[in-house]
Design a protein around this motif. Structure first.
Motif, short mmCIF file in Angstrom:
data_model
loop_
_atom_site.label_atom_id
_atom_site.label_comp_id
_atom_site.label_asym_id
_atom_site.label_seq_id
_atom_site.Cartn_x
_atom_site.Cartn_y
_atom_site.Cartn_z
N LEU A 353 44.69 33.30 -0.10
CA LEU A 353 45.15 32.05 0.50
C LEU A 353 44.14 31.61 1.56
CD1 LEU A 353 47.38 29.92 0.62
CD2 LEU A 353 48.46 31.28 2.44
N ARG A 354 43.63 30.41 1.40
CA ARG A 354 42.67 29.87 2.35
C ARG A 354 42.80 28.35 2.36
NH1 ARG A 354 40.11 30.78 -2.38
NH2 ARG A 354 38.58 29.23 -3.10
N VAL A 355 42.20 27.75 3.38
CA VAL A 355 42.17 26.29 3.46
C VAL A 355 41.02 25.78 2.60
CG1 VAL A 355 41.81 24.29 4.95
CG2 VAL A 355 43.20 26.22 5.75
N LEU A 356 41.35 25.00 1.58
CA LEU A 356 40.31 24.45 0.71
C LEU A 356 39.63 23.25 1.35
CD1 LEU A 356 41.70 24.47 -2.94
CD2 LEU A 356 39.93 25.93 -1.96
N SER A 357 40.42 22.37 1.94
CA SER A 357 39.84 21.16 2.52
C SER A 357 40.78 20.57 3.55
CB SER A 357 39.54 20.12 1.43
OG SER A 357 40.75 19.67 0.85
N ILE A 358 40.20 19.80 4.45
CA ILE A 358 40.96 18.99 5.40
C ILE A 358 40.35 17.60 5.38
CG2 ILE A 358 41.70 18.68 7.79
CD1 ILE A 358 41.40 21.64 8.23
N GLU A 359 41.19 16.60 5.12
CA GLU A 359 40.74 15.21 5.10
C GLU A 359 41.52 14.39 6.12
OE1 GLU A 359 38.30 13.86 3.54
OE2 GLU A 359 37.73 15.60 2.31
N ILE A 373 46.29 13.16 8.19
CA ILE A 373 45.43 14.33 8.00
C ILE A 373 46.07 15.19 6.92
CG2 ILE A 373 44.45 16.38 9.10
CD1 ILE A 373 44.70 14.88 11.78
N VAL A 374 45.32 15.54 5.88
CA VAL A 374 45.85 16.28 4.74
C VAL A 374 45.12 17.62 4.63
CG1 VAL A 374 46.28 16.29 2.27
CG2 VAL A 374 46.41 14.14 3.54
N ILE A 375 45.89 18.71 4.70
CA ILE A 375 45.34 20.06 4.55
C ILE A 375 45.69 20.55 3.15
CG2 ILE A 375 45.29 22.39 5.48
CD1 ILE A 375 46.47 21.22 8.07
N THR A 376 44.69 20.97 2.39
CA THR A 376 44.90 21.48 1.03
C THR A 376 44.59 22.97 1.01
OG1 THR A 376 44.31 19.34 0.07
CG2 THR A 376 44.30 21.24 -1.40
N PHE A 377 45.54 23.75 0.48
CA PHE A 377 45.39 25.21 0.41
C PHE A 377 44.99 25.63 -0.99
CE2 PHE A 377 48.22 24.35 3.93
CZ PHE A 377 47.78 25.22 4.92
N SER A 378 44.49 26.85 -1.10
CA SER A 378 44.00 27.37 -2.38
C SER A 378 45.12 27.85 -3.29
CB SER A 378 43.03 28.52 -2.15
OG SER A 378 43.68 29.59 -1.46
N ASP A 379 46.31 28.08 -2.73
CA ASP A 379 47.42 28.61 -3.53
C ASP A 379 48.72 28.08 -2.94
OD1 ASP A 379 48.75 30.00 -5.48
OD2 ASP A 379 48.44 31.99 -4.61
N ALA A 380 49.79 28.28 -3.69
CA ALA A 380 51.10 27.81 -3.24
C ALA A 380 51.53 28.58 -2.00
CB ALA A 380 52.13 27.98 -4.36
N VAL A 381 51.95 27.82 -0.99
CA VAL A 381 52.38 28.40 0.28
C VAL A 381 53.90 28.57 0.26
CG1 VAL A 381 52.49 28.02 2.78
CG2 VAL A 381 50.42 27.39 1.49
N ASP A 382 54.35 29.64 0.91
CA ASP A 382 55.79 29.82 1.13
C ASP A 382 56.20 28.81 2.20
OD1 ASP A 382 58.36 30.58 1.65
OD2 ASP A 382 57.87 32.61 2.32
N THR A 383 56.50 27.61 1.78
CA THR A 383 56.72 26.50 2.72
C THR A 383 57.98 26.68 3.56
OG1 THR A 383 57.84 25.22 1.00
CG2 THR A 383 55.47 24.89 1.24
#
Length: 562
Positions: A353-359, A373-383
């Motif tokens: 699990l890591r941060v792929l991008s921030i826009e 601001i949109v944070i995209t992660f590499s995998d599904a997070v336990d939201t």
């Protein structure tokens, strides 16, 4: 006695034979050369039989031109009512030969459109039509009008004689009797019609099969067109998009790892809130494996990624989606169960699990005042259990924000109020306890990013005035006037007051055109009709008025007339 020596007779050289063939009697038609450039397009000199001929019983029509024409002219020919034909070419003559038997007592028109040129590249200014009849008289009725579209490539008019208005109408399987390609101006005229009722559509007939196919743009006239005493009211058609009627279809399932699947659909599929109850993954041992999360694949929008609670075995597994799991952007829900098979893999799931991008990215400039601001992660997070802290600050102090999960991999931060212009903002993100659905923690503990907001935007202008409808428009209610940008997007729309007055504020500076339609269903949008079930389109009129809006300028007392 003088002797004579005779030379043996030799064959004539090939060049000499060629020169002899250029003499009259052995001539071939070739385009003349030399002289100043000719910019006058070729014109039809004569037609055999002449236009207006009756009791025609032949099988061909011959056109003679005053200049040599390009062979591609054959692609510009249309015959109405539609029949199959072939074209032979002879330089300054073409012959159209009918491949089908012509119908008795019927008026036909043969039209040479404008999509051709003579041998010098000169294109005609107007189409040319000739009319004849297989009966004793000529039908002289016409239907004329205008088609509007972003481009007119492959757009054709479909016209169906329609005396029985209660009969089933199926243009997706029945070709029209009259099919006429549109010219580059969008205007059209169908000639040689008998008095009666006709149903008219405009279709972007990409495959030229004469049918309204599911993916083709189209428009339906606002009413059947009545030809009476050889004349009819003008038809205006504004092409609209194909109507999506089909829900997404599951075409394939594939195991990327032992706990991560991809579901391939025929189109982008949007998950519904009840998707988990509608998805079933059953292993080769017939046990159900629960799904922890699902989200659209960022790399391919017609795929969904599904994270499973346990590994699948390597045998053949079944995937089933039930009604209500997904829908498309048009609102078509999957309404029946869909099944497919997949073969499990033994590859262990090692996704970190890591941060792929921030826009927008760190140090971005000209950021819009309300841009999230949109944070995209590499995998599904336990939201449900993720803890992300957000501090969004300007030089004057902290800024209140709203946060939400747009999907298991996408976290969105939005300012509650618009940011200040030309101001640096700093955002501090804390990932205190953020884990994937399979328990892997994020490596980052915090992130800091900065952004500079946009400079002062161009202030909008305003327009006000009065709309004066035509008598034809007055018969429709309610009317909606649209202000259209140069790219065709709708900048604004309004319903005029009872006296026609209107006012529009905050119109971006630019050049605009106008149109008006009759909003019969009062939904505020132009509807171009439908074929399943059949529905007439709404009446539409282009307006000649052009508007130039300046920044911080009020354009007043504008008079809009047809």
């Amino acid at each position: 006695m003088r002797s004579h020596n005779h030379r043996p007779i030799r064959p004539l050289p090939l060049l000499l034979w060629f020169l002899l063939c250029l003499l009259p009697g052995c001539a071939m038609k070739v385009a003349p050369t030399g002289g100043p450039r000719d910019t006058t397009p070729a014109e039809v000199l004569s037609v055999d039989p002449a236009s207006g001929a009756t009791s025609f019983s032949g099988d061909q029509i011959r056109f003679s031109f005053d200049d040599y024409v390009d062979r591609a002219i054959r692609n510009a020919i249309t015959i109405l009512p539609t029949v199959r034909f072939s074209v032979s070419y002879a330089g300054d003559e073409i012959t159209v030969e009918f491949q089908d038997t012509l119908t008795a007592n019927t008026t036909y028109s043969v039209t040479i459109g404008t999509d051709w040129s003579d041998v010098r590249g000169n294109r005609p200014l107007a189409a040319y039509s000739t009319i004849f009849s297989t009966g004793p008289s000529i039908d002289t009725g016409i239907i004329a009008g205008l088609v509007s579209a972003k481009t007119l490539t492959n757009v054709a008019i479909f016209c169906y004689p329609w005396a029985d208005t209660a009969a089933p109408f199926s243009p997706w399987e029945t070709p029209p009797r009259y099919r006429l390609p549109c010219g580059i101006s969008g205007t059209f005229t169908i000639r040689g019609l008998a008095d009666g009722r006709y149903r008219v559509l405009a279709v972007r007939d990409e495959n030229r099969n004469g049918l309204v196919d599911a993916a083709e743009e189209f428009a339906v006239a606002p009413a059947d067109v009545v030809v009476q005493a050889a004349s009819s009211q003008p038809v205006r058609l504004k092409l609209g998009p194909a109507i999506d009627r089909d829900p997404p279809v599951l075409t394939r399932a594939r195991a990327l790892t032992s706990q991560l699947l991809t579901l391939q659909f025929t189109e982008p599929a949007l998950l519904t809130p009840t998707w988990q109850r509608a998805l079933e993954v059953r292993s080769a041992r017939d046990s159900v494996i629960p799904a922890l999360a699902a989200w659209p694949d960022p790399l391919q929008n017609d795929r969904l990624l599904v994270r499973l609670a346990a590994p699948v075995d390597t045998g053949s597994c079944r995937v089933m989606i039930s009604a209500g799991m997904v829908r498309d952007s048009a609102g078509n829900y999957v309404d029946t169960a869909q099944r497919t098979l997949l073969r499990g893999v033994s590859t262990a799931d090692t996704t970190s699990l890591r941060v792929l991008s921030i826009e927008p990215r760190d140090s971005s400039r000209n950021v819009l005042r309300g841009q999230p601001i949109v944070i995209t992660f590499s995998d599904a997070v336990d939201t449900m259990n993720a803890q992300i802290t957000v501090e969004h600050r300007a030089p004057q102090g902290a800024v209140q924000v709203r946060t939400r999960w747009a999907s298991p991999i996408s976290f969105v931060i939005e300012p509650q109020e618009a940011r200040e212009l030309k101001t640096w903002y700093a955002t501090t993100l804390g990932f205190a306890d953020v884990r994937s659905t399979i328990g892997r923690s994020i490596r980052d503990s915090s992130r800091v990013l900065t952004m500079l907001t946009e400079e002062r935007p161009i202030d909008p202008g305003s327009i006000s005035g009065r709309f004066v409808p035509s008598d034809e428009m007055r018969a429709c209610s309610p009317l909606v006037v649209r202000v259209l940008a140069s790219n065709g997007t709708i900048a604004a729309s309004f319903r005029p007051d009872a006296d026609g007055s209107f006012r529009l504020d905050r119109i971006a500076a630019g050049e605009y055109s106008l149109d008006v339609f009759c909003d019969r269903n009062a939904n505020g949008a132009y509807d171009h009709g439908d074929v399943r079930p059949f529905t007439f389109g709404e009446s539409w009129w282009p307006l000649p008025t052009k508007i130039s809006v300046r920044p911080r300028w009020a354009l007043e007392n504008l008079s809009i007339t047809p």
